[in-house]
Design a protein around this motif. Structure first.
Motif, PDB file in Angstrom:
ATOM      1  N   GLY A   1      23.626  34.180  57.485  1.00 41.63           N
ATOM      2  CA  GLY A   1      22.629  34.617  56.511  1.00 41.63           C
ATOM      3  C   GLY A   1      21.437  33.684  56.432  1.00 41.63           C
ATOM      4  O   GLY A   1      21.055  33.029  57.398  1.00 41.63           O
ATOM      5  N   SER A   2      20.852  33.611  55.253  1.00 45.65           N
ATOM      6  CA  SER A   2      19.646  32.799  55.036  1.00 45.65           C
ATOM      7  C   SER A   2      20.004  31.344  54.779  1.00 45.65           C
ATOM      8  O   SER A   2      21.175  30.995  54.543  1.00 45.65           O
ATOM      9  CB  SER A   2      18.885  33.339  53.820  1.00 45.65           C
ATOM     10  OG  SER A   2      19.641  33.113  52.639  1.00 45.65           O
ATOM     11  N   LEU A   3      18.980  30.478  54.794  1.00 44.67           N
ATOM     12  CA  LEU A   3      19.205  29.070  54.486  1.00 44.67           C
ATOM     13  C   LEU A   3      19.627  28.880  53.034  1.00 44.67           C
ATOM     14  O   LEU A   3      20.386  27.959  52.717  1.00 44.67           O
ATOM     15  CB  LEU A   3      17.948  28.257  54.792  1.00 44.67           C
ATOM     16  CG  LEU A   3      17.597  28.119  56.279  1.00 44.67           C
ATOM     17  CD1 LEU A   3      16.294  27.340  56.438  1.00 44.67           C
ATOM     18  CD2 LEU A   3      18.716  27.450  57.056  1.00 44.67           C
ATOM     19  N   THR A   4      19.155  29.752  52.165  1.00 41.09           N
ATOM     20  CA  THR A   4      19.583  29.692  50.757  1.00 41.09           C
ATOM     21  C   THR A   4      21.074  29.973  50.652  1.00 41.09           C
ATOM     22  O   THR A   4      21.801  29.293  49.905  1.00 41.09           O
ATOM     23  CB  THR A   4      18.785  30.692  49.908  1.00 41.09           C
ATOM     24  OG1 THR A   4      17.395  30.372  49.983  1.00 41.09           O
ATOM     25  CG2 THR A   4      19.235  30.651  48.444  1.00 41.09           C
ATOM     26  N   GLU A   5      21.536  30.961  51.403  1.00 43.16           N
ATOM     27  CA  GLU A   5      22.973  31.259  51.414  1.00 43.16           C
ATOM     28  C   GLU A   5      23.755  30.090  52.013  1.00 43.16           C
ATOM     29  O   GLU A   5      24.853  29.752  51.547  1.00 43.16           O
ATOM     30  CB  GLU A   5      23.230  32.538  52.197  1.00 43.16           C
ATOM     31  CG  GLU A   5      22.723  33.796  51.507  1.00 43.16           C
ATOM     32  CD  GLU A   5      22.784  35.023  52.401  1.00 43.16           C
ATOM     33  OE1 GLU A   5      23.203  36.088  51.908  1.00 43.16           O
ATOM     34  OE2 GLU A   5      22.424  34.922  53.596  1.00 43.16           O
ATOM     35  N   LEU A   6      23.168  29.459  53.031  1.00 48.58           N
ATOM     36  CA  LEU A   6      23.840  28.308  53.638  1.00 48.58           C
ATOM     37  C   LEU A   6      23.949  27.163  52.638  1.00 48.58           C
ATOM     38  O   LEU A   6      24.970  26.479  52.589  1.00 48.58           O
ATOM     39  CB  LEU A   6      23.081  27.854  54.879  1.00 48.58           C
ATOM     40  CG  LEU A   6      23.706  26.676  55.636  1.00 48.58           C
ATOM     41  CD1 LEU A   6      25.085  27.035  56.161  1.00 48.58           C
ATOM     42  CD2 LEU A   6      22.792  26.219  56.770  1.00 48.58           C
ATOM     43  N   ASP A   7      22.917  26.951  51.830  1.00 52.17           N
ATOM     44  CA  ASP A   7      22.972  25.906  50.806  1.00 52.17           C
ATOM     45  C   ASP A   7      24.210  26.081  49.920  1.00 52.17           C
ATOM     46  O   ASP A   7      24.927  25.114  49.637  1.00 52.17           O
ATOM     47  CB  ASP A   7      21.721  25.949  49.929  1.00 52.17           C
ATOM     48  CG  ASP A   7      20.480  25.432  50.640  1.00 52.17           C
ATOM     49  OD1 ASP A   7      20.636  24.679  51.620  1.00 52.17           O
ATOM     50  OD2 ASP A   7      19.361  25.795  50.214  1.00 52.17           O
ATOM     51  N   ALA A   8      24.451  27.320  49.487  1.00 52.29           N
ATOM     52  CA  ALA A   8      25.588  27.598  48.607  1.00 52.29           C
ATOM     53  C   ALA A   8      26.914  27.355  49.336  1.00 52.29           C
ATOM     54  O   ALA A   8      27.864  26.815  48.760  1.00 52.29           O
ATOM     55  CB  ALA A   8      25.514  29.032  48.097  1.00 52.29           C
TER      56      ALA A   8
ATOM     57  N   GLY B   1      22.986  27.409  68.672  1.00 47.75           N
ATOM     58  CA  GLY B   1      22.331  28.404  67.835  1.00 47.75           C
ATOM     59  C   GLY B   1      23.072  28.759  66.558  1.00 47.75           C
ATOM     60  O   GLY B   1      22.612  29.604  65.794  1.00 47.75           O
ATOM     61  N   SER B   2      24.183  28.073  66.294  1.00 42.17           N
ATOM     62  CA  SER B   2      24.965  28.396  65.089  1.00 42.17           C
ATOM     63  C   SER B   2      24.377  27.789  63.823  1.00 42.17           C
ATOM     64  O   SER B   2      24.685  28.243  62.717  1.00 42.17           O
ATOM     65  CB  SER B   2      26.413  27.905  65.249  1.00 42.17           C
ATOM     66  OG  SER B   2      26.454  26.485  65.300  1.00 42.17           O
ATOM     67  N   GLY B   3      23.560  26.745  63.977  1.00 43.90           N
ATOM     68  CA  GLY B   3      23.030  26.053  62.802  1.00 43.90           C
ATOM     69  C   GLY B   3      23.881  24.880  62.377  1.00 43.90           C
ATOM     70  O   GLY B   3      23.795  24.430  61.226  1.00 43.90           O
ATOM     71  N   LYS B   4      24.683  24.335  63.290  1.00 45.41           N
ATOM     72  CA  LYS B   4      25.522  23.190  62.964  1.00 45.41           C
ATOM     73  C   LYS B   4      24.701  22.009  62.457  1.00 45.41           C
ATOM     74  O   LYS B   4      25.122  21.312  61.526  1.00 45.41           O
ATOM     75  CB  LYS B   4      26.329  22.784  64.204  1.00 45.41           C
ATOM     76  CG  LYS B   4      27.134  21.512  64.037  1.00 45.41           C
ATOM     77  CD  LYS B   4      27.800  21.108  65.332  1.00 45.41           C
ATOM     78  CE  LYS B   4      26.812  20.873  66.437  1.00 45.41           C
ATOM     79  NZ  LYS B   4      25.876  19.739  66.132  1.00 45.41           N
ATOM     80  N   SER B   5      23.538  21.791  63.061  1.00 44.01           N
ATOM     81  CA  SER B   5      22.703  20.665  62.632  1.00 44.01           C
ATOM     82  C   SER B   5      22.213  20.844  61.205  1.00 44.01           C
ATOM     83  O   SER B   5      22.068  19.867  60.460  1.00 44.01           O
ATOM     84  CB  SER B   5      21.509  20.500  63.578  1.00 44.01           C
ATOM     85  OG  SER B   5      21.949  20.152  64.871  1.00 44.01           O
ATOM     86  N   GLU B   6      21.951  22.085  60.810  1.00 47.41           N
ATOM     87  CA  GLU B   6      21.551  22.353  59.415  1.00 47.41           C
ATOM     88  C   GLU B   6      22.685  21.995  58.465  1.00 47.41           C
ATOM     89  O   GLU B   6      22.462  21.420  57.395  1.00 47.41           O
ATOM     90  CB  GLU B   6      21.175  23.830  59.249  1.00 47.41           C
ATOM     91  CG  GLU B   6      19.917  24.257  59.989  1.00 47.41           C
ATOM     92  CD  GLU B   6      18.657  23.679  59.358  1.00 47.41           C
ATOM     93  OE1 GLU B   6      18.707  23.214  58.208  1.00 47.41           O
ATOM     94  OE2 GLU B   6      17.609  23.692  60.032  1.00 47.41           O
ATOM     95  N   VAL B   7      23.909  22.313  58.845  1.00 46.09           N
ATOM     96  CA  VAL B   7      25.063  21.969  58.011  1.00 46.09           C
ATOM     97  C   VAL B   7      25.221  20.454  57.948  1.00 46.09           C
ATOM     98  O   VAL B   7      25.454  19.888  56.871  1.00 46.09           O
ATOM     99  CB  VAL B   7      26.337  22.638  58.550  1.00 46.09           C
ATOM    100  CG1 VAL B   7      27.578  22.139  57.799  1.00 46.09           C
ATOM    101  CG2 VAL B   7      26.234  24.163  58.427  1.00 46.09           C
TER     102      VAL B   7
END
Length: 210
Positions: free
Chosen positions: A177-184, A8-14
């Motif tokens: 935070g948000s995916l936009t924040e993750l992008d940065a 649930g951390s979002g590792k795959s998104e990273v």
């Protein structure tokens, strides 16, 4: 370089964003499936250890059946890990060598969900941990995956703790935070990885699993 994070951390998104930037991402979960594909010596070893009942009618591994055998049996789970883990690490090292041979400046990132739990952090110059507070982790698992709060906490509790992962990290990516924040944040991470990759032969190769 190793990449990890709790469920649930979002590792795959990273991992997806790093790949989009140009990283060579080696996915340990995908390799764990590959090394027990039909016809592989890994599947033969699993069948030898656990019997024909772990095979489906098509000759492929019946993962639910295998899971029932090893879920509550620590000894069985360790026998399975002794079959899977060395093969995954050998294949990951092979893929890294190929990536570096094709491009000596390649940034190779090993996406390993249980990196800390399996004690692999010492094999990498950089350990990237995708981090979220426990309440964010629980919220995502219940809201996005539709599981109960108790199940979410049990799944998180079966992994390394947040403190254990952070203690192993050389780089931490806050994904609360948000995916936009993750992008940065991934953009900044990519700059750091590119800088690390230019630091010499060992760093460039990431000293992945052997």
């Amino acid at each position: 370089m190793g990449l990890t994070g709790g469920i649930g951390s979002g590792k795959s998104e990273v991992a997806r964003r790093l790949a989009a930037h140009g990283a060579v991402v080696i996915d340990a979960d995908r390799l764990a499936r590959e090394v027990v594909a039909p016809g592989s010596d890994g599947l033969a070893a699993v069948v030898e250890a656990f019997g024909e009942e772990v095979l489906g009618p098509d000759g492929a591994l019946d993962r639910p059946a295998l899971g029932r055998l090893v879920f509550a049996d620590v000894g069985a789970r360790r026998r399975l890990e002794a079959i899977i883990h060395p093969r995954v690490r050998a294949r990951a090292a092979e893929l890294e060598r190929a990536a570096v041979a094709a491009d000596p400046d390649a940034v190779v990132v090993h996406d390993i969900p249980l990196l800390v739990e399996t004690g692999q952090q010492g094999g990498f110059d950089e350990v990237i941990v995708v981090d979220v507070p426990e309440e964010v982790q629980t919220d995502r698992l219940t809201r996005v995956r539709g599981i109960s709060v108790d199940d979410a906490r049990a799944r998180a509790g079966a992994q390394a703790s947040r403190d254990e992962r952070r203690a192993a990290a050389t780089m931490v990516v806050d994904n609360s935070g948000s995916l936009t924040e993750l992008d940065a944040r991934v953009e900044e991470l990519w700059r750091r990885l590119r800088s690390a990759a230019s630091g010499g032969e060992d760093e460039r190769r990431g000293q992945g699993p052997a």
